[in-house]
Design an enzyme around this catalytic site. Structure first.
Site, PDB file in Angstrom:
ATOM      1  N   ASN A   7       8.390  -2.205   8.176  1.00 60.44           N
ATOM      2  CA  ASN A   7       7.424  -1.311   8.193  1.00 60.44           C
ATOM      3  C   ASN A   7       6.346  -2.167   9.133  1.00 60.44           C
ATOM      4  O   ASN A   7       5.543  -3.108   8.416  1.00 60.44           O
ATOM      5  CB  ASN A   7       6.756  -1.143   6.650  1.00 60.44           C
ATOM      6  CG  ASN A   7       5.529  -0.287   6.701  1.00 60.44           C
ATOM      7  OD1 ASN A   7       4.962   0.131   7.840  1.00 60.44           O
ATOM      8  ND2 ASN A   7       5.045   0.182   5.458  1.00 60.44           N
ATOM      9  N   LYS A  14       5.600  -5.492   7.509  1.00 65.48           N
ATOM     10  CA  LYS A  14       6.161  -5.788   5.923  1.00 65.48           C
ATOM     11  C   LYS A  14       7.747  -5.618   6.161  1.00 65.48           C
ATOM     12  O   LYS A  14       8.030  -4.824   6.859  1.00 65.48           O
ATOM     13  CB  LYS A  14       5.516  -4.666   5.203  1.00 65.48           C
ATOM     14  CG  LYS A  14       5.022  -5.088   3.883  1.00 65.48           C
ATOM     15  CD  LYS A  14       4.260  -3.627   3.426  1.00 65.48           C
ATOM     16  CE  LYS A  14       4.847  -3.475   2.102  1.00 65.48           C
ATOM     17  NZ  LYS A  14       4.066  -2.085   1.546  1.00 65.48           N
ATOM     18  N   ARG A  95      10.192   2.276   9.013  1.00 62.76           N
ATOM     19  CA  ARG A  95       9.273   3.357   8.566  1.00 62.76           C
ATOM     20  C   ARG A  95       8.430   3.905   9.794  1.00 62.76           C
ATOM     21  O   ARG A  95       7.814   2.972  10.572  1.00 62.76           O
ATOM     22  CB  ARG A  95       8.607   2.901   7.463  1.00 62.76           C
ATOM     23  CG  ARG A  95       7.352   3.647   7.257  1.00 62.76           C
ATOM     24  CD  ARG A  95       6.248   3.542   6.446  1.00 62.76           C
ATOM     25  NE  ARG A  95       5.445   4.506   5.771  1.00 62.76           N
ATOM     26  CZ  ARG A  95       4.258   4.393   5.435  1.00 62.76           C
ATOM     27  NH1 ARG A  95       3.722   3.279   5.384  1.00 62.76           N
ATOM     28  NH2 ARG A  95       3.467   5.209   4.936  1.00 62.76           N
ATOM     29  N   HIS A 184       3.886  10.522   3.314  1.00 60.70           N
ATOM     30  CA  HIS A 184       4.348  10.260   2.130  1.00 60.70           C
ATOM     31  C   HIS A 184       5.591  11.131   1.749  1.00 60.70           C
ATOM     32  O   HIS A 184       6.372  10.813   0.557  1.00 60.70           O
ATOM     33  CB  HIS A 184       3.522  10.534   0.753  1.00 60.70           C
ATOM     34  CG  HIS A 184       2.073   9.796   0.915  1.00 60.70           C
ATOM     35  ND1 HIS A 184       1.292  10.304   0.390  1.00 60.70           N
ATOM     36  CD2 HIS A 184       1.974   8.507   1.406  1.00 60.70           C
ATOM     37  CE1 HIS A 184       0.045   9.410   0.301  1.00 60.70           C
ATOM     38  NE2 HIS A 184       0.448   8.551   1.202  1.00 60.70           N
ATOM     39  N   HIS A 212       1.777  12.168  -5.902  1.00 57.94           N
ATOM     40  CA  HIS A 212       1.563  10.527  -5.306  1.00 57.94           C
ATOM     41  C   HIS A 212       0.236  10.436  -5.321  1.00 57.94           C
ATOM     42  O   HIS A 212      -0.621  10.550  -4.528  1.00 57.94           O
ATOM     43  CB  HIS A 212       2.307  10.456  -3.883  1.00 57.94           C
ATOM     44  CG  HIS A 212       2.260   9.223  -3.393  1.00 57.94           C
ATOM     45  ND1 HIS A 212       3.460   8.520  -3.209  1.00 57.94           N
ATOM     46  CD2 HIS A 212       1.085   8.418  -2.877  1.00 57.94           C
ATOM     47  CE1 HIS A 212       3.106   7.471  -2.579  1.00 57.94           C
ATOM     48  NE2 HIS A 212       1.770   7.390  -2.493  1.00 57.94           N
ATOM     49  N   GLY A 214      -2.009   7.250  -5.124  1.00 60.54           N
ATOM     50  CA  GLY A 214      -2.153   5.651  -4.635  1.00 60.54           C
ATOM     51  C   GLY A 214      -3.249   5.285  -4.152  1.00 60.54           C
ATOM     52  O   GLY A 214      -4.425   6.184  -4.399  1.00 60.54           O
ATOM     53  N   GLY A 216      -3.824   6.159  -0.852  1.00 60.70           N
ATOM     54  CA  GLY A 216      -3.397   7.500  -0.422  1.00 60.70           C
ATOM     55  C   GLY A 216      -2.889   8.488  -1.262  1.00 60.70           C
ATOM     56  O   GLY A 216      -2.115   7.808  -2.463  1.00 60.70           O
ATOM     57  N   ARG A 245     -10.485   8.029   1.424  1.00 60.95           N
ATOM     58  CA  ARG A 245     -10.351   9.292   2.388  1.00 60.95           C
ATOM     59  C   ARG A 245     -10.797  10.398   1.336  1.00 60.95           C
ATOM     60  O   ARG A 245     -10.706  10.693   0.371  1.00 60.95           O
ATOM     61  CB  ARG A 245      -8.981   9.468   2.780  1.00 60.95           C
ATOM     62  CG  ARG A 245      -8.640   8.572   3.768  1.00 60.95           C
ATOM     63  CD  ARG A 245      -7.230   8.683   4.170  1.00 60.95           C
ATOM     64  NE  ARG A 245      -6.288   7.495   3.447  1.00 60.95           N
ATOM     65  CZ  ARG A 245      -4.888   7.646   3.831  1.00 60.95           C
ATOM     66  NH1 ARG A 245      -4.323   8.873   3.806  1.00 60.95           N
ATOM     67  NH2 ARG A 245      -4.075   6.706   3.187  1.00 60.95           N
ATOM     68  N   MET A 287      -8.994   2.458  -8.723  1.00 59.94           N
ATOM     69  CA  MET A 287      -9.179   3.002 -10.108  1.00 59.94           C
ATOM     70  C   MET A 287      -9.453   1.943 -11.254  1.00 59.94           C
ATOM     71  O   MET A 287     -10.019   2.431 -12.354  1.00 59.94           O
ATOM     72  CB  MET A 287      -7.889   3.802 -10.114  1.00 59.94           C
ATOM     73  CG  MET A 287      -8.102   5.031 -11.341  1.00 59.94           C
ATOM     74  SD  MET A 287      -9.769   5.845 -10.988  1.00 59.94           S
ATOM     75  CE  MET A 287      -8.977   7.282 -10.233  1.00 59.94           C
ATOM     76  N   GLY A 334       0.491   4.047  -7.493  1.00 63.39           N
ATOM     77  CA  GLY A 334      -0.152   2.893  -8.210  1.00 63.39           C
ATOM     78  C   GLY A 334      -0.954   3.486  -9.417  1.00 63.39           C
ATOM     79  O   GLY A 334      -0.670   3.247 -10.366  1.00 63.39           O
ATOM     80  N   GLU A 337       1.555   5.881 -11.680  1.00 67.33           N
ATOM     81  CA  GLU A 337       2.473   5.191 -12.475  1.00 67.33           C
ATOM     82  C   GLU A 337       1.860   4.434 -13.568  1.00 67.33           C
ATOM     83  O   GLU A 337       2.203   4.199 -14.572  1.00 67.33           O
ATOM     84  CB  GLU A 337       3.206   4.193 -11.537  1.00 67.33           C
ATOM     85  CG  GLU A 337       4.208   4.913 -10.701  1.00 67.33           C
ATOM     86  CD  GLU A 337       4.635   4.060  -9.675  1.00 67.33           C
ATOM     87  OE1 GLU A 337       4.762   2.519  -9.930  1.00 67.33           O
ATOM     88  OE2 GLU A 337       5.104   4.440  -8.621  1.00 67.33           O
ATOM     89  N   ASN A 338       0.626   4.219 -13.510  1.00 65.91           N
ATOM     90  CA  ASN A 338      -0.021   3.194 -14.367  1.00 65.91           C
ATOM     91  C   ASN A 338      -1.181   4.023 -15.111  1.00 65.91           C
ATOM     92  O   ASN A 338      -1.528   3.352 -16.332  1.00 65.91           O
ATOM     93  CB  ASN A 338      -0.808   1.877 -13.471  1.00 65.91           C
ATOM     94  CG  ASN A 338       0.499   1.352 -12.841  1.00 65.91           C
ATOM     95  OD1 ASN A 338       1.268   0.770 -13.788  1.00 65.91           O
ATOM     96  ND2 ASN A 338       0.554   1.180 -11.660  1.00 65.91           N
ATOM     97  N   GLU A 388       9.370   2.686  -1.918  1.00 68.51           N
ATOM     98  CA  GLU A 388       9.528   3.152  -0.521  1.00 68.51           C
ATOM     99  C   GLU A 388      10.707   2.398   0.354  1.00 68.51           C
ATOM    100  O   GLU A 388      11.322   3.206   0.751  1.00 68.51           O
ATOM    101  CB  GLU A 388       8.139   3.193   0.334  1.00 68.51           C
ATOM    102  CG  GLU A 388       8.039   4.227   1.067  1.00 68.51           C
ATOM    103  CD  GLU A 388       6.619   4.300   1.749  1.00 68.51           C
ATOM    104  OE1 GLU A 388       6.253   5.282   2.591  1.00 68.51           O
ATOM    105  OE2 GLU A 388       5.776   3.627   1.269  1.00 68.51           O
TER     106      GLU A 388
HETATM  107  P1  AMP Z   1      -0.594   2.157  -3.980  1.00 65.93           P
HETATM  108  O1  AMP Z   1      -1.230   2.922  -2.806  1.00 65.93           O
HETATM  109  O2  AMP Z   1       0.449   3.154  -4.748  1.00 65.93           O
HETATM  110  O3  AMP Z   1      -0.250   0.559  -4.015  1.00 65.93           O
HETATM  111  O4  AMP Z   1      -1.859   2.046  -5.172  1.00 65.93           O
HETATM  112  C1  AMP Z   1      -3.012   1.460  -5.201  1.00 65.93           C
HETATM  113  C2  AMP Z   1      -3.743   1.817  -6.209  1.00 65.93           C
HETATM  114  O5  AMP Z   1      -3.395   1.956  -7.403  1.00 65.93           O
HETATM  115  C3  AMP Z   1      -5.062   1.038  -6.343  1.00 65.93           C
HETATM  116  O6  AMP Z   1      -6.138   0.938  -5.275  1.00 65.93           O
HETATM  117  C4  AMP Z   1      -5.540   1.130  -7.752  1.00 65.93           C
HETATM  118  O7  AMP Z   1      -6.400   2.161  -7.694  1.00 65.93           O
HETATM  119  C5  AMP Z   1      -4.303   1.817  -8.591  1.00 65.93           C
HETATM  120  N1  AMP Z   1      -3.765   1.039  -9.548  1.00 65.93           N
HETATM  121  C6  AMP Z   1      -2.964   0.053  -9.569  1.00 65.93           C
HETATM  122  N2  AMP Z   1      -2.795  -0.459 -10.838  1.00 65.93           N
HETATM  123  C7  AMP Z   1      -3.465   0.488 -11.489  1.00 65.93           C
HETATM  124  C8  AMP Z   1      -3.542   0.373 -13.028  1.00 65.93           C
HETATM  125  N3  AMP Z   1      -2.929  -0.466 -13.996  1.00 65.93           N
HETATM  126  N4  AMP Z   1      -4.371   1.412 -13.604  1.00 65.93           N
HETATM  127  C9  AMP Z   1      -4.991   2.203 -12.699  1.00 65.93           C
HETATM  128  N5  AMP Z   1      -4.824   2.271 -11.362  1.00 65.93           N
HETATM  129  C10 AMP Z   1      -4.118   1.463 -10.841  1.00 65.93           C
END
Ligand code: AMP
Length: 402
Positions: A7, A14, A95, A184, A212, A214, A216, A245, A287, A334, A337-338, A388
Site C-alpha cells: 500500500n 505499508k 492497493r 473502502h 465501515h 474507522g 474514514g 471529514r 472515538m 476501528g 469493531e470496538n 484489508e
Molecule cells: P481505522 O481507521 O479502522 O484504523 O479506525 C481508527 C479509529 O477507530 C480510531 O480513530 C478510533 O476512533 C477508533 N477506535 C479504535 N479502537 C477503538 C476502541 N477500542 N473504541 C472505540 N473506538 C476505537
C-alpha cells in the site's frame, strides 16, 4: 506460496508478506517519511516465523525505490530474514485507491493498466500517483512476478446509474466522469463474504448493509452480493460523519464560506477534509477520547457522538428502504469493531424494522467475527473484523487462478 501486499502512499509504503496456504502474516511493516531528512522503517516478523522480531531503522530514504530495497534487504537477510531471495514471492498485490470506470475487478498489471491508472489521476490526484510510484518500483524490482492492482472503487462498479449519478448537468458525467464511485470496496467485499459464511448462505443470495466505521467511514447496500449503493462519492468526502471529514453537506456552503469568510476553494477543501467531522464538532477525532470526554460531561463531545450515530441511523434506514429484505447488518473497522455504544446508538429505533440488538452480546469484546443481535431479530447484526491486506491477497489469488 508467499504474496507481498503493498500500500504505497506519497511518502510511505505499508506492506505485508502473507503465506497464502495458511493465510498467515509472516511480516508486516511501514516505511515512512520517504524523501525527508530522516526516514523510518519498522518491520516485524510475526510469531510463527523462525526469527520473530521487530526492527526499526532510521536513516535517509530518498525515494520509494530505496524504501522498497531496504524492505527487501530485511526480508532476505541471511541471519534473520524470512525468504532466501525475491523469487520466493509468488505474486504482489497493490492497493489502488481509484480505478474510475475502467476497472470493475482486480486486474493483472500490464503497461496498458498503468496507462489507464495514469488517465484516472484527475479523479484521485493525491492518492493514485503515490499508488503508481509503488507499482513502478515493484515492477522494476520484481520484473517477472505476477502483480495485481486491487481497487478501492471496483466493488462499487455494480451500482446502477440511479445510485451513482449526481443530479448535475449530464455533460459533467459524459466529459469528465463526475459521478459517485465509492471507496473502502475491498473492506466491504471482504466483510460481506465473511458474513455470508456466518449466515451459511451463498453471498449472491445475501442482502446486506455493511457499515465501515474507522477514521474514514462508509456504508454500502449489498443486494445479492453486489454493491448497489454506497455513501462515499466521487471522492472520499461524502456520506457519513468521519474522523476529520464532514460527510454530507449543502454544497452552497462553499459559496457562503467564500463570500463571508473570504476562503478560497483550496482552503475550504482542506477544512472539509482535515478539520471537520468529529474533530470539527468537538476538537477530537479519536472515538476513545470522545467517550472519555462524554463521561466527564463534555457537551460538544456528546453532540459529536450524536451527530455521527444519527447520520449512521439515517443511512441504515435509507438502505433498508433500498434493499427491502435485509439479511444482515455488519459493523467493521476501528469504531465498528470496538465501540458498542456507537453500534447501539446507530441502531436505536430500528426495532420497528426487525433489528434487535442483544445488549450483552453487543458489549462483549472480542477479535472474532460474531453475531450481536437477539435470536428473534429478523435482521441479524454482526461485528466482523476487516482485514484489508488479507482481502487484497485473496483478490490476487483469484486473479492468479484466472
Ligand atoms: P481505522 O481507521 O479502522 O484504523 O479506525 C481508527 C479509529 O477507530 C480510531 O480513530 C478510533 O476512533 C477508533 N477506535 C479504535 N479502537 C477503538 C476502541 N477500542 N473504541 C472505540 N473506538 C476505537
Amino acid at each position: 506460496m508467499k504474496f507481498f501486499i503493498i500500500n504505497s502512499g506519497s511518502s510511505s509504503i505499508k506492506y505485508q508478506v502473507i503465506e497464502m496456504k495458511t493465510e498467515t502474516v509472516l511480516a508486516t511493516g511501514l516505511v515512512e517519511r520517504i524523501g525527508e531528512e530522516t526516514g523510518r522503517l519498522k518491520n516485524t516478523f510475526l510469531p510463527g516465523t523462525a526469527t520473530q522480531r521487530e526492527t526499526v531503522l532510521e536513516q535517509q530514504i530518498a525515494d520509494h525505490y530505496s524504501g522498497m530495497m531496504l524492505v527487501i534487504s530485511l526480508l532476505t537477510d541471511k541471519a534473520h530474514g524470512i525468504i532466501k531471495d525475491t523469487s520466493e514471492i509468488s505474486a504482489i498485490g497493490h492497493r489502488v485507491v481509484h480505478g474510475g470506470e475502467d476497472f470493475r475487478e482486480s486486474t493483472r498489471i500490464t503497461p496498458k493498466v498503468i496507462e489507464a491508472l495514469q488517465r484516472n489521476i484527475p479523479l484521485a490526484p493525491l492518492h493514485n500517483p503515490a499508488n503508481l510510484d509503488g507499482i513502478r518500483v515493484a515492477m522494476d524490482i520484481f520484473p517477472t512476478v505476477f502483480q495485481v492492482a486491487v481497487f478501492d472503487t471496483a466493488f462499487h462498479q455494480t451500482m446502477p446509474p440511479r445510485a451513482f449519478m449526481y443530479a448535475l448537468p449530464y455533460q459533467l458525467y459524459e466529459q469528465d466522469r463526475v459521478r459517485r464511485y465509492g471507496f473502502h470496496g475491498t473492506s466491504h467485499r471482504f466483510v460481506a463474504g465473511e458474513c455470508a459464511r456466518l449466515l451459511a448462505k451463498p453471498l449472491d443470495e445475501c442482502n446486506l448493509i455493511t457499515v465501515h466505521l474507522g477514521n474514514g467511514c462508509s456504508m454500502t447496500a449489498i443486494e445479492n452480493g453486489r454493491s448497489i449503493d454506497t455513501s462515499l462519492g466521487m471522492t472520499p468526502l461524502e456520506g457519513l460523519v468521519m474522523g476529520t471529514r464532514c460527510g454530507d453537506l449543502d454544497p452552497a456552503i462553499h459559496l457562503f464560506l467564500k463570500q463571508n469568510k473570504g476562503m478560497d476553494l483550496e482552503a475550504i477543501d482542506a477544512m472539509l477534509n482535515k478539520e471537520s467531522g468529529l474533530k470539527g464538532l468537538c476538537g477530537m477525532n479519536d472515538m476513545r477520547d470522545i467517550h472519555q470526554a462524554v463521561a466527564s460531561g463534555d457537551a460538544r463531545a456528546t453532540l459529536a457522538l450524536e451527530v455521527q450515530t444519527y447520520r449512521n441511523r439515517k443511512y441504515i434506514g435509507a438502505y433498508m428502504a433500498v434493499l427491502g429484505r435485509v439479511d444482515g447488518i455488519v459493523f467493521t473497522a476501528g469504531i465498528g469493531e470496538n465501540d458498542d455504544i456507537v453500534r447501539a446508538e446507530s441502531l436505536k429505533g430500528l426495532e420497528v424494522f426487525g433489528v434487535h440488538l442483544d445488549p450483552e452480546k453487543n458489549r462483549l469484546r472480542s477479535k472474532e467475527a460474531r453475531r450481536i443481535s437477539r435470536e428473534d431479530s429478523s435482521v441479524r447484526v454482526f461485528v466482523i473484523p476487516t482485514n484489508e491486506e488479507l482481502a487484497i491477497a485473496r483478490e490476487v489469488a483469484n486473479v492468479l487462478r484466472g
